[in-house]
Scaffold this motif. Structure first.
Motif, PDB file in Angstrom:
ATOM      1  N   VAL A  32      25.225 -11.117  15.708  1.00 19.72           N
ATOM      2  CA  VAL A  32      24.980 -11.560  17.069  1.00 19.72           C
ATOM      3  C   VAL A  32      23.765 -12.494  17.072  1.00 19.72           C
ATOM      4  O   VAL A  32      22.701 -12.157  16.544  1.00 19.72           O
ATOM      5  N   GLU A  33      23.977 -13.667  17.670  1.00 22.20           N
ATOM      6  CA  GLU A  33      22.911 -14.648  17.816  1.00 22.20           C
ATOM      7  C   GLU A  33      22.662 -14.834  19.308  1.00 22.20           C
ATOM      8  O   GLU A  33      23.594 -15.041  20.077  1.00 22.20           O
ATOM      9  N   ILE A  34      21.409 -14.722  19.712  1.00 16.04           N
ATOM     10  CA  ILE A  34      21.045 -14.927  21.116  1.00 16.04           C
ATOM     11  C   ILE A  34      19.982 -16.010  21.172  1.00 16.04           C
ATOM     12  O   ILE A  34      18.931 -15.882  20.527  1.00 16.04           O
ATOM     13  N   ASN A  35      20.276 -17.053  21.922  1.00 15.22           N
ATOM     14  CA  ASN A  35      19.360 -18.184  22.073  1.00 15.22           C
ATOM     15  C   ASN A  35      18.913 -18.718  20.718  1.00 15.22           C
ATOM     16  O   ASN A  35      17.731 -18.962  20.481  1.00 15.22           O
ATOM     17  N   PHE A  36      19.864 -18.870  19.809  1.00 18.97           N
ATOM     18  CA  PHE A  36      19.662 -19.435  18.479  1.00 18.97           C
ATOM     19  C   PHE A  36      18.855 -18.554  17.536  1.00 18.97           C
ATOM     20  O   PHE A  36      18.366 -19.026  16.512  1.00 18.97           O
ATOM     21  N   ASN A  37      18.716 -17.265  17.866  1.00 18.07           N
ATOM     22  CA  ASN A  37      18.043 -16.300  16.999  1.00 18.07           C
ATOM     23  C   ASN A  37      19.006 -15.192  16.629  1.00 18.07           C
ATOM     24  O   ASN A  37      19.595 -14.564  17.520  1.00 18.07           O
ATOM     25  N   ILE A  38      19.155 -14.939  15.340  1.00 18.51           N
ATOM     26  CA  ILE A  38      20.003 -13.840  14.894  1.00 18.51           C
ATOM     27  C   ILE A  38      19.271 -12.535  15.165  1.00 18.51           C
ATOM     28  O   ILE A  38      18.106 -12.375  14.795  1.00 18.51           O
ATOM     29  N   ILE A  39      19.950 -11.617  15.829  1.00 20.26           N
ATOM     30  CA  ILE A  39      19.358 -10.329  16.188  1.00 20.26           C
ATOM     31  C   ILE A  39      19.700  -9.313  15.101  1.00 20.26           C
ATOM     32  O   ILE A  39      20.871  -9.185  14.718  1.00 20.26           O
ATOM     33  N   ASP A  40      18.694  -8.604  14.625  1.00 18.32           N
ATOM     34  CA  ASP A  40      18.907  -7.578  13.610  1.00 18.32           C
ATOM     35  C   ASP A  40      19.728  -6.441  14.201  1.00 18.32           C
ATOM     36  O   ASP A  40      19.512  -6.036  15.343  1.00 18.32           O
ATOM     37  N   GLU A  45      20.773  -1.792  20.152  1.00 14.59           N
ATOM     38  CA  GLU A  45      20.735  -0.816  21.249  1.00 14.59           C
ATOM     39  C   GLU A  45      19.578  -1.078  22.207  1.00 14.59           C
ATOM     40  O   GLU A  45      19.709  -0.895  23.413  1.00 14.59           O
ATOM     41  N   GLY A  46      18.465  -1.531  21.702  1.00 18.11           N
ATOM     42  CA  GLY A  46      17.291  -1.726  22.545  1.00 18.11           C
ATOM     43  C   GLY A  46      17.148  -3.119  23.124  1.00 18.11           C
ATOM     44  O   GLY A  46      16.295  -3.363  23.971  1.00 18.11           O
ATOM     45  N   TYR A  47      17.984  -4.058  22.699  1.00 17.15           N
ATOM     46  CA  TYR A  47      17.877  -5.437  23.167  1.00 17.15           C
ATOM     47  C   TYR A  47      18.642  -5.584  24.478  1.00 17.15           C
ATOM     48  O   TYR A  47      19.861  -5.515  24.504  1.00 17.15           O
ATOM     49  N   ILE A  48      17.919  -5.799  25.561  1.00 21.68           N
ATOM     50  CA  ILE A  48      18.540  -5.977  26.878  1.00 21.68           C
ATOM     51  C   ILE A  48      18.835  -7.464  27.084  1.00 21.68           C
ATOM     52  O   ILE A  48      17.955  -8.310  26.964  1.00 21.68           O
ATOM     53  N   ILE A  49      20.079  -7.758  27.401  1.00 26.05           N
ATOM     54  CA  ILE A  49      20.535  -9.136  27.578  1.00 26.05           C
ATOM     55  C   ILE A  49      20.091  -9.655  28.946  1.00 26.05           C
ATOM     56  O   ILE A  49      20.153  -8.941  29.943  1.00 26.05           O
ATOM     57  N   VAL A  54      22.221 -17.288  25.951  1.00 23.56           N
ATOM     58  CA  VAL A  54      23.375 -17.922  25.321  1.00 23.56           C
ATOM     59  C   VAL A  54      23.636 -17.117  24.050  1.00 23.56           C
ATOM     60  O   VAL A  54      22.796 -17.038  23.165  1.00 23.56           O
ATOM     61  N   ILE A  55      24.819 -16.505  23.992  1.00 27.48           N
ATOM     62  CA  ILE A  55      25.139 -15.550  22.942  1.00 27.48           C
ATOM     63  C   ILE A  55      26.310 -16.048  22.109  1.00 27.48           C
ATOM     64  O   ILE A  55      27.312 -16.517  22.660  1.00 27.48           O
ATOM     65  N   GLU A  56      26.170 -15.927  20.814  1.00 23.40           N
ATOM     66  CA  GLU A  56      27.269 -16.210  19.891  1.00 23.40           C
ATOM     67  C   GLU A  56      27.529 -14.929  19.116  1.00 23.40           C
ATOM     68  O   GLU A  56      26.601 -14.306  18.586  1.00 23.40           O
ATOM     69  N   ILE A  57      28.781 -14.530  19.051  1.00 29.28           N
ATOM     70  CA  ILE A  57      29.188 -13.362  18.279  1.00 29.28           C
ATOM     71  C   ILE A  57      30.100 -13.854  17.168  1.00 29.28           C
ATOM     72  O   ILE A  57      31.147 -14.443  17.442  1.00 29.28           O
ATOM     73  N   ILE A  58      29.672 -13.638  15.940  1.00 31.78           N
ATOM     74  CA  ILE A  58      30.461 -14.053  14.791  1.00 31.78           C
ATOM     75  C   ILE A  58      31.083 -12.795  14.192  1.00 31.78           C
ATOM     76  O   ILE A  58      30.371 -11.871  13.807  1.00 31.78           O
ATOM     77  N   ASN A  59      32.404 -12.778  14.139  1.00 29.86           N
ATOM     78  CA  ASN A  59      33.145 -11.616  13.671  1.00 29.86           C
ATOM     79  C   ASN A  59      33.601 -11.855  12.235  1.00 29.86           C
ATOM     80  O   ASN A  59      34.201 -12.885  11.937  1.00 29.86           O
TER      81      ASN A  59
END
Length: 64
Positions: A32-40, A45-49, A54-59
């Motif tokens: 999951v990338e949010i605002n061009f940052n990959i989220i660990d 669970e703790g990251y509130i959107i 701007v979210i990218e989900i790479i499956n």
């Protein structure tokens, strides 16, 4: 918020796990990338959107 380039309904207090569940995605098979940052994955669970995110989900898809 935008997910993979599309405007989607924003629900307050939604975390990344909630978003993945909405799309029936397994957290172990995506990045999951949010605002061009990959989220660990440990932060999902703790990251509130936010509404402006701007979210990218790479499956990941297996193949051979």
């Amino acid at each position: 918020m935008k997910v993979n380039g599309k405007d989607v309904e924003f629900k307050s207090n939604m975390n990344i796990i909630d978003l993945l569940n909405k799309y029936n995605l397994n957290k172990d098979r995506v990045v999951v990338e949010i605002n061009f940052n990959i989220i660990d994955e440990n932060e999902y669970e703790g990251y509130i959107i936010n509404k402006e995110d701007v979210i990218e989900i790479i499956n990941f898809v297996g193949g051979g």
